[in-house]
Design a protein around this motif. Structure first.
Motif, mmCIF file in Angstrom:
data_model
loop_
_atom_site.group_PDB
_atom_site.id
_atom_site.type_symbol
_atom_site.label_atom_id
_atom_site.label_comp_id
_atom_site.label_asym_id
_atom_site.label_seq_id
_atom_site.Cartn_x
_atom_site.Cartn_y
_atom_site.Cartn_z
ATOM 1 N N ALA A 51 0.723 -1.437 0.056
ATOM 2 C CA ALA A 51 0.107 0.172 -0.153
ATOM 3 C C ALA A 51 1.082 1.342 0.053
ATOM 4 C CB ALA A 51 -0.951 -0.084 1.235
ATOM 5 N N VAL A 52 1.995 1.237 0.996
ATOM 6 C CA VAL A 52 2.690 2.210 0.835
ATOM 7 C C VAL A 52 3.191 2.403 -0.580
ATOM 8 C CG1 VAL A 52 4.822 3.067 1.882
ATOM 9 C CG2 VAL A 52 3.272 2.152 3.393
ATOM 10 N N TYR A 53 3.879 1.653 -1.012
ATOM 11 C CA TYR A 53 4.496 1.689 -2.469
ATOM 12 C C TYR A 53 3.636 2.189 -3.333
ATOM 13 C CZ TYR A 53 6.466 -0.734 -6.539
ATOM 14 O OH TYR A 53 6.862 -1.140 -7.818
ATOM 15 N N GLY A 54 2.680 1.708 -3.487
ATOM 16 C CA GLY A 54 1.327 2.279 -4.473
ATOM 17 C C GLY A 54 1.423 3.580 -4.179
ATOM 18 N N ALA A 55 0.986 4.071 -2.995
ATOM 19 C CA ALA A 55 0.711 5.258 -2.350
ATOM 20 C C ALA A 55 1.922 6.396 -2.961
ATOM 21 C CB ALA A 55 0.484 5.607 -1.142
ATOM 22 N N LEU A 56 3.114 5.770 -3.082
ATOM 23 C CA LEU A 56 4.278 6.732 -3.060
ATOM 24 C C LEU A 56 4.272 6.821 -4.624
ATOM 25 C CD1 LEU A 56 6.642 7.336 -1.370
ATOM 26 C CD2 LEU A 56 7.797 5.446 -1.987
ATOM 27 N N ILE A 57 3.821 5.840 -5.471
ATOM 28 C CA ILE A 57 3.993 6.119 -7.063
ATOM 29 C C ILE A 57 3.092 7.271 -7.296
ATOM 30 C CG2 ILE A 57 3.491 4.973 -9.117
ATOM 31 C CD1 ILE A 57 4.485 2.440 -8.223
ATOM 32 N N ILE A 58 1.740 7.018 -6.776
ATOM 33 C CA ILE A 58 0.596 7.865 -7.006
ATOM 34 C C ILE A 58 1.074 9.459 -6.668
ATOM 35 C CG2 ILE A 58 -1.526 8.587 -6.479
ATOM 36 C CD1 ILE A 58 -2.365 5.689 -6.203
ATOM 37 N N ILE A 59 1.687 9.611 -5.554
ATOM 38 C CA ILE A 59 2.164 10.806 -5.003
ATOM 39 C C ILE A 59 3.181 11.520 -5.666
ATOM 40 C CG2 ILE A 59 3.311 11.833 -2.955
ATOM 41 C CD1 ILE A 59 1.892 9.882 -1.021
ATOM 42 N N ILE A 60 4.047 10.829 -6.393
ATOM 43 C CA ILE A 60 5.176 11.006 -7.054
ATOM 44 C C ILE A 60 4.782 11.611 -8.317
ATOM 45 C CG2 ILE A 60 7.156 10.568 -8.489
ATOM 46 C CD1 ILE A 60 8.044 8.776 -5.898
ATOM 47 N N LEU A 61 3.889 10.902 -8.859
ATOM 48 C CA LEU A 61 3.069 11.180 -10.207
ATOM 49 C C LEU A 61 2.225 12.245 -10.153
ATOM 50 C CD1 LEU A 61 2.712 7.658 -12.208
ATOM 51 C CD2 LEU A 61 4.504 9.593 -12.537
#
Lengths: 357, 415
Positions: free
Chosen positions: A319-329
């Motif tokens: 979940a953290v990893y997915g959120a990280l990608i969304i936040i960066i993009l």
């Protein structure tokens, strides 16, 4: 202050097409190069072998995909299949007794041949249709690998790679294998850096922006698309072979499955289409962050005395990893490379922001 | 006197807990690196198996550990990605762990060359390359339990029993996932069909197995007497629906060991009546070790997960896998004393003789040349409420199985 732009004038074409127009950029690149060379003496073997090495090999591979997707603008969803072609043909060549130098070359060439063969068929269509055609290539390759024991190495489909050797020298140490990966990644990076100042690179960009406009300018878009596919497939093939030779030590179909294709594409997109430094960042994020976050969450839960069950421990990092990608993009849709570019642009004129264009 | 003894013991316990120096005198804990796929493809089994591992470790520790050494099960997720499996392995092995289990074929394959080189024990029950049971080639790999080859051969032996030893006019259908996991038994089935004279009909199922309509209408036309199925999870449920639609009785279905109570309840406990599966562990809850875990842990609220998950044959599979690992540690200590090292642990594994974890599984005997422990399985049938054994623990056609194993392992270069 950091970049010292004063006194930098480009008064002729040679100087204006230099690789690094600002000395600070060149110095940074040299510093990173030195870091890369010194890495075996700076970091422990765990980090060298389980993080740095795969990071560099995947970066080389992702740069190849960036060539065809970021530069030439052709969406490619079957990149892992091309890597598989390279890996399997190189391992078979090495098993046959050829030296690894030739085996790698054979891997690269056979990947280039098969990659551009598919491109021939694929290039009659564009955009999403092309993406689906390349995806079909991935599935064809998966099928071939799981249905031909002669290629995949027996009924459980694992093909052992002979010990890697260069110039007759067997390479087995962590440091040696790291330098092989480092050397290949460096070669690809130098090639990609120079690509943008060659006619080929400009032609690819012209094709990406609008292929019939490029045709009007006298750029044969079909030819350049094929060249882009062939070159990127070559890089994919050699990267796949090096990945097997230095990291996995055997080839298995799951190492080149459709999930891997998507992962490499994600590396390129998160890193930034057409950005080289961004590709490095993108690979680090997609490849390494899941494992790192996993370790951090496990240790954090242990330190805080949280009694999480093993499944939550596995899903929280995802979940953290997915959120990280969304936040960066969301922060920067053009990817991590652009994020780096923003910081660089800011620091370039700092502290005299008023000079900003 | 007993009260003095108890006080003394309590005092000792208190000092043991309080003072770090006293703790240092304890033997080093025995640790197992459990790098599992808890988030992607193998989640149909990994939660139950890792819960079993943690429960069993707690039980062993409550009873004083392994001759005084506490056991520790370190569970990490690798998401079924080979590079993350390697990361997990490298990290833990540098922290001193020397026994690993992955429960994932791609990750097991990826770790195998490293484990062989670093001389670490790779347990890979039920996953990974089957020829690793050949201990003369794969020194450090222990796939304790049946190979898929052995399991398929035992299925044929069971069918032979049903037909009074004559398979000459029997038709056996083989329904399998069309990728290496499902394709593995084909070779041995073909060999056995030549030997025993039964007719073998192959029915490949394309992944992910959610569409099997064409397969089962073909089965209906061919009318095989038995159907051996090499599929996982939901594919069994799809198969059962198609069988019903085509009027094929459930009794004909013999599944690979990967079929559990979740699948049964998805099929429907009544509808699944008569369904069979090959297994190396006893199904159901009527097992001494299981009952002990219930009274010692779950009844006291100390279980490592929901109790529902323990009512699953994959939980029993997990108990079996880790009983073997802890038994090997016990053997290692009794042979060579503390501390347990990779070498003594290996010796411990190879000292396991006729071990069945008190009626939990097929008795196994691991030797230096047979790392599979004999490869015994039996057939169990679902009677609507629980699993009923149909055969003894058998390991049939060992000559044929080992021929295939040797043929494959001889191609591996161990250097």
């Amino acid at each position: 202050m950091f970049y010292r732009l004063s006194g930098i004038h480009h008064t002729n074409y040679v100087s204006d097409t230099r690789l690094y127009k600002i000395p600070a950029d060149r110095n940074l690149a040299l510093f990173l190069l030195a870091l890369g060379l010194a890495a075996p003496f700076l970091v422990g073997s765990l980090y060298l072998n389980s993080y740095m090495l795969p990071w560099l090999v995947w970066t080389a591979a992702a740069l190849g995909l960036n060539l065809v997707t970021g530069w030439a603008g052709q969406l490619h969803l079957g990149y892992a299949a091309v890597m598989a072609v390279g890996a399997y043909s190189a391992v078979h060549a090495a098993k046959y007794g050829l030296p690894w130098e030739f085996a790698l070359l054979i891997g690269g060439i056979s990947a280039a041949v098969i990659g551009s063969l598919f491109a021939f068929a694929a290039l009659r269509v564009k955009g999403l249709y092309l993406a689906l055609t390349t995806l079909a290539m991935q599935f064809v390759m998966d099928w071939v690998l799981t249905h031909s024991p002669a290629i995949s190495g027996g009924s459980h489909a694992s093909l052992q790679a002979p010990t890697f050797a260069l110039l007759g020298q067997r390479i087995t140490s962590d440091t040696g294998l790291y330098y092989v990966a480092f050397g290949w990644c460096l070669l690809v990076t130098i090639f990609m850096l120079n690509l943008r100042r060659t006619g080929l690179g400009r032609a690819l960009v012209a094709v990406r922006e609008k292929d019939y406009a490029a045709a009007i300018l006298g750029v044969n878009s079909f030819y350049y698309k094929i060249v882009a596919f062939a070159t990127s497939s070559f890089i994919a093939g050699v990267s796949g072979a090096i990945l097997v030779a230095t990291f996995f030590f055997l080839a298995a179909p799951e190492q080149f499955s459709v999930a891997v294709s998507i992962q490499v594409l994600a590396m390129v997109i998160v890193g930034g289409l057409g950005s080289i430094i961004g590709t490095y960042f993108g690979v680090a994020l997609i490849l390494l962050v899941p494992g790192v976050v996993n370790g951090l969450v496990a240790e954090g839960a242990g330190a805080l005395g949280l009694q999480l069950n093993v499944e939550s421990l596995a899903h929280i990092p995802n979940a953290v990893y997915g959120a990280l990608i969304i936040i960066i993009l969301m922060i920067e849709p053009l990817g991590l490379g652009k994020l780096y570019g923003n910081i660089r642009d800011y620091l370039r004129v700092w502290p005299f922001d008023q000079f900003k264009k | 006197m007993p009260s003095i003894g108890r006080t003394l013991a309590l005092a000792l316990l208190a000092t043991g807990l309080l003072s770090a120096s006293a703790k240092a005198a304890d033997p080093e804990p025995f640790r197992i690196g459990v790098c599992y796929d808890l988030s992607k493809a193998y989640t149909f089994a990994t939660p139950q198996v890792s819960q079993a591992a943690l429960d069993l470790a707690d039980l062993v520790n409550m009873k004083g550990g392994i001759n005084g050494a506490q056991v520790e099960v370190i569970v990490r997720d690798h998401g079924n990605e080979p590079q993350r499996g390697i990361e997990c392995y490298s990290k833990l092995s540098r922290e001193g762990v020397f026994v690993f289990d992955t429960l994932s074929t791609p990750v097991s394959l990826a770790i195998l060359p490293r484990a062989m080189k670093d001389q670490r024990i790779l347990m890979q029950s039920l996953v990974g390359r089957g020829d690793a049971v050949d201990g003369t080639v794969f020194n450090w790999v222990y796939p304790v339990g049946p190979t898929y080859w052995g399991q398929a051969a035992n299925d044929i032996a069971y069918i032979k029993q049903l037909h009074d030893g004559d398979l000459s006019d029997v038709k056996v259908g083989f329904v399998y996932f069309d990728y290496p996991f499902g394709q593995e038994p084909i070779e041995i089935l073909k060999t056995l069909s030549g030997k025993e004279g039964f007719e073998l009909i192959l029915y490949p199922v394309p992944l992910p197995g959610s569409d099997q309509a064409s397969v089962w209408s073909k089965v209906r036309r061919d009318k095989p007497d038995h159907i051996i199925s090499w599929m996982l999870g939901g594919a069994h449920v799809v198969a059962s629906k198609e069988m019903k639609r085509n009027g094929i009785p459930m009794e004909k279905y013999i599944s690979v060991n990967w079929l559990n109570e979740v699948d049964i309840s998805n099929i429907g406990a009544e509808a699944a009546k008569g369904l069979k599966r090959g297994t190396n562990v006893v199904g159901g809850q009527d097992i001494p070790l299981y009952k002990e875990i219930m009274t010692e842990l779950y009844d006291k609220g100390k279980g490592n997960g929901p109790v529902e998950k323990t009512r699953d044959v994959f939980y029993n599979t997990g108990l079996a896998m880790y009983s073997i690992m802890f038994e090997a540690a016990r053997q290692a200590v009794s042979l060579h004393g503390h501390p347990i090292t990779a070498e003594t642990y290996k010796a411990g594994l190879e000292a396991i003789k006729n071990f069945d974890a008190n009626g939990l599984m097929a008795p196994i005997t691991v030797t230096a040349s047979d790392h599979g422990g004999g490869g015994r399985t039996r057939i169990e049938m679902w009677d609507g409420a629980t699993w009923v054994p149909q055969t003894d623990w058998i390991a049939a056609y060992q000559d044929v199985v080992w021929e295939v194993v040797k043929e494959s392992s001889s191609k591996f270069d161990g250097k």
